[in-house]
Scaffold this motif. Structure first.
Motif, short mmCIF file in Angstrom:
data_model
loop_
_atom_site.label_atom_id
_atom_site.label_comp_id
_atom_site.label_asym_id
_atom_site.label_seq_id
_atom_site.Cartn_x
_atom_site.Cartn_y
_atom_site.Cartn_z
N MET A 1 0.85 -1.17 0.00
CA MET A 1 0.00 0.00 0.00
C MET A 1 0.89 1.23 0.00
SD MET A 1 -3.16 1.02 2.56
CE MET A 1 -3.95 -0.54 2.34
N SER A 2 0.52 2.23 -0.77
CA SER A 2 1.28 3.47 -0.84
C SER A 2 0.89 4.40 0.29
CB SER A 2 1.01 4.18 -2.17
OG SER A 2 1.45 3.40 -3.23
N THR A 3 1.77 5.32 0.57
CA THR A 3 1.53 6.32 1.62
C THR A 3 1.40 7.68 0.98
OG1 THR A 3 2.78 5.04 3.22
CG2 THR A 3 2.49 7.38 3.69
N MET A 4 0.47 8.48 1.50
CA MET A 4 0.28 9.84 1.03
C MET A 4 0.12 10.73 2.25
SD MET A 4 -2.83 11.40 -1.26
CE MET A 4 -2.32 10.63 -2.77
N ASN A 5 0.87 11.79 2.31
CA ASN A 5 0.74 12.75 3.40
C ASN A 5 -0.03 13.95 2.91
OD1 ASN A 5 2.36 11.30 5.29
ND2 ASN A 5 4.15 11.90 4.08
N ILE A 6 -0.96 14.42 3.71
CA ILE A 6 -1.72 15.62 3.35
C ILE A 6 -1.65 16.61 4.50
CG2 ILE A 6 -3.28 14.40 1.80
CD1 ILE A 6 -5.39 14.53 4.03
N SER A 7 -1.76 17.88 4.13
CA SER A 7 -1.80 18.94 5.14
C SER A 7 -3.22 19.46 5.23
CB SER A 7 -0.87 20.08 4.74
OG SER A 7 0.46 19.63 4.66
N LEU A 8 -3.70 19.61 6.45
CA LEU A 8 -5.05 20.11 6.68
C LEU A 8 -5.02 21.27 7.66
CD1 LEU A 8 -6.97 16.75 7.30
CD2 LEU A 8 -6.98 18.09 5.21
N PRO A 9 -5.90 22.24 7.45
CA PRO A 9 -6.04 23.25 8.49
C PRO A 9 -6.58 22.58 9.76
CG PRO A 9 -7.26 23.87 6.50
CD PRO A 9 -6.75 22.48 6.31
N GLU A 10 -6.33 23.18 10.88
CA GLU A 10 -6.73 22.58 12.16
C GLU A 10 -8.23 22.27 12.20
OE1 GLU A 10 -6.30 20.60 15.45
OE2 GLU A 10 -4.59 21.44 14.38
#
Length: 83
Positions: A1-10
């Protein structure tokens, strides 16, 4: 499985965390995967609806058509219930 990082506002991270907790997901990744699957389903359905709208009607949708459709659904439901 691949990994993906995402940025989210709080605020969005808090929303995701709340949904994970409320809906019984084990992780935020499970929740996001479910959202992506639902979006895939929505896009597929949209494509089918657009294709259907663009196609020529094969037969009129009269009472006989709907009676036949109901019969097919009942038969399919009975077949699935036996499986």
């Amino acid at each position: 499985m691949s990994t993906m990082n995402i940025s989210l506002p709080e605020t969005l991270k808090a929303f995701v965390d709340e949904q994970v907790s409320r809906r019984g997901y084990g992780t935020s990744s499970e929740y996001v995967r479910e959202l992506i699957r639902k979006d895939q389903d929505r896009l597929q359905l949209r494509g089918l609806l657009l294709a259907g709208a663009a196609s020529n009607p094969a037969t009129p949708a009269d009472a006989g058509y709907f009676d036949g459709l109901r019969d097919r659904v009942r038969k399919a439901a009975n077949t699935n219930a036996k499986a």
